[in-house]
Scaffold this motif. Structure first.
Motif, PDB file in Angstrom:
ATOM      1  N   PHE A 302       0.941  -1.172   0.062  1.00  0.00           N
ATOM      2  CA  PHE A 302      -0.071  -0.051  -0.235  1.00  0.00           C
ATOM      3  C   PHE A 302       0.916   1.322  -0.175  1.00  0.00           C
ATOM      4  O   PHE A 302       0.514   2.236  -0.851  1.00  0.00           O
ATOM      5  CB  PHE A 302      -0.983   0.046   1.163  1.00  0.00           C
ATOM      6  CG  PHE A 302      -2.291  -0.893   1.339  1.00  0.00           C
ATOM      7  CD1 PHE A 302      -2.506  -1.404   0.034  1.00  0.00           C
ATOM      8  CD2 PHE A 302      -2.531  -1.529   2.270  1.00  0.00           C
ATOM      9  CE1 PHE A 302      -3.538  -2.401  -0.220  1.00  0.00           C
ATOM     10  CE2 PHE A 302      -3.578  -2.798   2.332  1.00  0.00           C
ATOM     11  CZ  PHE A 302      -4.003  -3.084   1.180  1.00  0.00           C
ATOM     12  N   ASN A 303       1.856   1.230   0.810  1.00  0.00           N
ATOM     13  CA  ASN A 303       2.718   2.484   0.901  1.00  0.00           C
ATOM     14  C   ASN A 303       3.467   2.645  -0.443  1.00  0.00           C
ATOM     15  O   ASN A 303       3.634   3.888  -1.186  1.00  0.00           O
ATOM     16  CB  ASN A 303       3.827   2.252   1.801  1.00  0.00           C
ATOM     17  CG  ASN A 303       4.761   3.626   1.943  1.00  0.00           C
ATOM     18  OD1 ASN A 303       4.218   4.598   2.647  1.00  0.00           O
ATOM     19  ND2 ASN A 303       6.104   3.420   1.556  1.00  0.00           N
ATOM     20  N   ARG A 306       1.168   4.307  -2.866  1.00  0.00           N
ATOM     21  CA  ARG A 306       0.882   5.597  -2.801  1.00  0.00           C
ATOM     22  C   ARG A 306       2.167   6.402  -2.990  1.00  0.00           C
ATOM     23  O   ARG A 306       1.904   7.539  -3.670  1.00  0.00           O
ATOM     24  CB  ARG A 306       0.942   5.799  -1.063  1.00  0.00           C
ATOM     25  CG  ARG A 306       0.611   7.067  -0.445  1.00  0.00           C
ATOM     26  CD  ARG A 306       0.482   7.197   1.173  1.00  0.00           C
ATOM     27  NE  ARG A 306       1.550   6.738   1.778  1.00  0.00           N
ATOM     28  CZ  ARG A 306       1.936   6.980   3.002  1.00  0.00           C
ATOM     29  NH1 ARG A 306       0.923   7.365   3.635  1.00  0.00           N
ATOM     30  NH2 ARG A 306       2.970   6.463   3.784  1.00  0.00           N
ATOM     31  N   ASP A 309       1.743   6.899  -6.823  1.00  0.00           N
ATOM     32  CA  ASP A 309       0.584   7.942  -7.112  1.00  0.00           C
ATOM     33  C   ASP A 309       1.297   9.342  -7.132  1.00  0.00           C
ATOM     34  O   ASP A 309       1.190  10.316  -7.763  1.00  0.00           O
ATOM     35  CB  ASP A 309      -0.449   8.024  -5.939  1.00  0.00           C
ATOM     36  CG  ASP A 309      -1.626   6.907  -6.453  1.00  0.00           C
ATOM     37  OD1 ASP A 309      -1.592   6.467  -7.352  1.00  0.00           O
ATOM     38  OD2 ASP A 309      -2.273   6.614  -5.381  1.00  0.00           O
ATOM     39  N   GLY A 310       2.382   9.456  -6.187  1.00  0.00           N
ATOM     40  CA  GLY A 310       2.926  10.680  -5.999  1.00  0.00           C
ATOM     41  C   GLY A 310       3.835  11.204  -7.178  1.00  0.00           C
ATOM     42  O   GLY A 310       4.073  12.036  -7.550  1.00  0.00           O
ATOM     43  N   GLU A 319       7.269   8.838   1.027  1.00  0.00           N
ATOM     44  CA  GLU A 319       6.829   7.734   0.981  1.00  0.00           C
ATOM     45  C   GLU A 319       8.187   6.605   0.639  1.00  0.00           C
ATOM     46  O   GLU A 319       8.117   5.336   1.306  1.00  0.00           O
ATOM     47  CB  GLU A 319       5.737   7.091   0.120  1.00  0.00           C
ATOM     48  CG  GLU A 319       4.309   7.739   0.525  1.00  0.00           C
ATOM     49  CD  GLU A 319       4.260   9.139  -0.019  1.00  0.00           C
ATOM     50  OE1 GLU A 319       5.132   9.834  -0.663  1.00  0.00           O
ATOM     51  OE2 GLU A 319       3.256   9.930   0.191  1.00  0.00           O
TER      52      GLU A 319
END
Length: 396
Positions: A302-303, A306, A309-310, A319
């Motif tokens: 999940f990290n 994330r 996404d950035g 992250e």
């Protein structure tokens, strides 16, 4: 592209690479499944190199690079699919990772057209292998303490390099090294560093393998004693090497980490199966640790999503550092759990003189996870200072 078209586009790409791997990991390449990787880079290296050149001929190297540089121009989602399918197929560990995932994107972002034309095609074709000349005996995770120096010769032409690099992965198999060196006398910390592309097959360069706990030697020392590289092999401007080097580290923690997690999941599933077979799973503490390991693996994924996404939004956040601390600690703990599941028998080598099984190798090599590519302590400092805005650590 609409939200309906995007998943379809990714799934068709996923299907294409899955089918290609199924059709090509056969014959002479069938025995390469699962070969190589951390602590096992010595395994079938020449055969894995041949496999990767076979991939290149079919257009399956550098898939995320823009088409004009020899890649497929794959989207971020397609790159994730590629790395996941590659890992799921148990395909051999890549030998060209540093060139493809680190240097290539750096040259696309910072290199001159001449540098791109010279160095990118051999990376795509897997004709030249690269290693990373960052860490030094007194400048490991604290890269700003670099002491390797480079000066121009008396004609103002070549750069002449003197110094030592350490923990240089696969240097003994590489033809080139990208080197961070101090080029401004009297400079300190982040200032006065430059990013140089240095050929290794020359007088003035010595590569010494470092024998690790696993008995293998992926890591090396590299000594530069009057080694030379051409003036045009400087990436970016003189003294701007810190910016270029940090960009390279950013590329290092890209989409390939999701493929890494598939390997982690396979290791965990193997341990769960072993614990069930040898009775270790009857111990409630072992069961609890296995459950924690499964939960931790989900957090890692999940990290990473994330983080991506950035990256896709053009604003990568903290992250990457958070993820490095978490997965490194998780993997080290998994190695310790593997030994506890094996019990006393895990202390015995499988054969002479030092034949390790996968669980023993996992335990020994994962001790390095919290150190290389930025130690846990350095990552915590980065998060504290650059994300949370806490006072900087006092330095001499």
């Amino acid at each position: 592209m609409s939200s309906v078209e995007a998943p379809t586009h990714v799934e068709s790409f996923r299907t294409e690479i899955r089918q290609w791997l199924r059709a090509n990991l056969t014959g002479e390449f069938a025995s390469l499944r699962g070969r190589g990787g951390p602590g096992r880079e010595h395994e079938a290296f020449a055969e894995r190199l041949a496999w990767e050149r076979h991939m290149a001929a079919a257009g399956w190297t550098c898939v995320g690079w823009p088409v004009e540089y020899g890649g497929r121009g794959a989207t971020l989602e397609q790159q994730v699919a590629f790395h996941e399918e590659y890992a799921l197929a148990d395909a051999p560990a890549r030998v060209n990772h540093i060139g493809e995932q680190l240097l290539g994107p750096t040259l696309i972002a910072f290199g001159t057209p001449e540098q791109q034309a010279r160095f990118l095609p051999p990376i795509v074709a897997v004709e030249e292998l690269w290693c990373q000349g960052y860490s030094e005996p007194d400048a490991g995770s604290d890269l700003a303490n670099v002491r390797t120096r480079a000066v121009r010769d008396e004609t103002g032409g070549d750069w002449i390099i003197d110094g030592q690099k350490i923990w240089t992965s696969l240097a003994y198999e590489s033809q080139w090294c990208f080197v961070v060196a101090r080029t401004e006398p009297g400079s300190a910390r982040y200032r006065g560093l430059s990013y140089l592309l240095v050929p290794l097959d020359q007088d003035g360069v010595e590569v010494r393998p470092i024998v690790q706990l696993t008995g293998t030697s992926e890591f090396n020392e590299v000594f530069f004693d009057g080694a030379r590289t051409r003036a045009e092999h400087l990436v970016g401007a003189p003294g701007d090497g810190w910016q270029v080097a940090m960009a390279t580290l950013g590329f290092e923690r890209g989409v390939s980490t999701l493929g890494q997690q598939v390997g982690f999941r396979r290791e965990l599933e193997t341990l769960i199966d072993l614990a069930r077979r040898n009775g270790a799973a009857d111990d409630p503490l072992i069961r609890d640790r296995l459950a924690q390991a499964w939960t931790g693996l989900e957090i890692i994924r999940f990290n990473a999503l994330r983080m991506l996404d950035g990256v896709a939004a053009g604003a990568p956040g903290p992250e990457a550092s958070i993820g490095k601390i978490f997965w490194a600690t998780w993997h080290r703990d998994l190695g310790e759990l593997a030994m506890d599941i094996c019990g006393a028998g895990g202390m015995l080598a499988a054969g002479e003189p030092y034949d390790l099984d996968d669980r023993q190798r996992l335990f020994l090599f994962s001790r390095a996870d919290t150190l290389y590519a930025g130690s846990n302590e350095i990552q915590r400092n980065i998060i504290a200072e650059r994300v949370l805005g806490l006072p900087k650590e006092a330095r001499a």
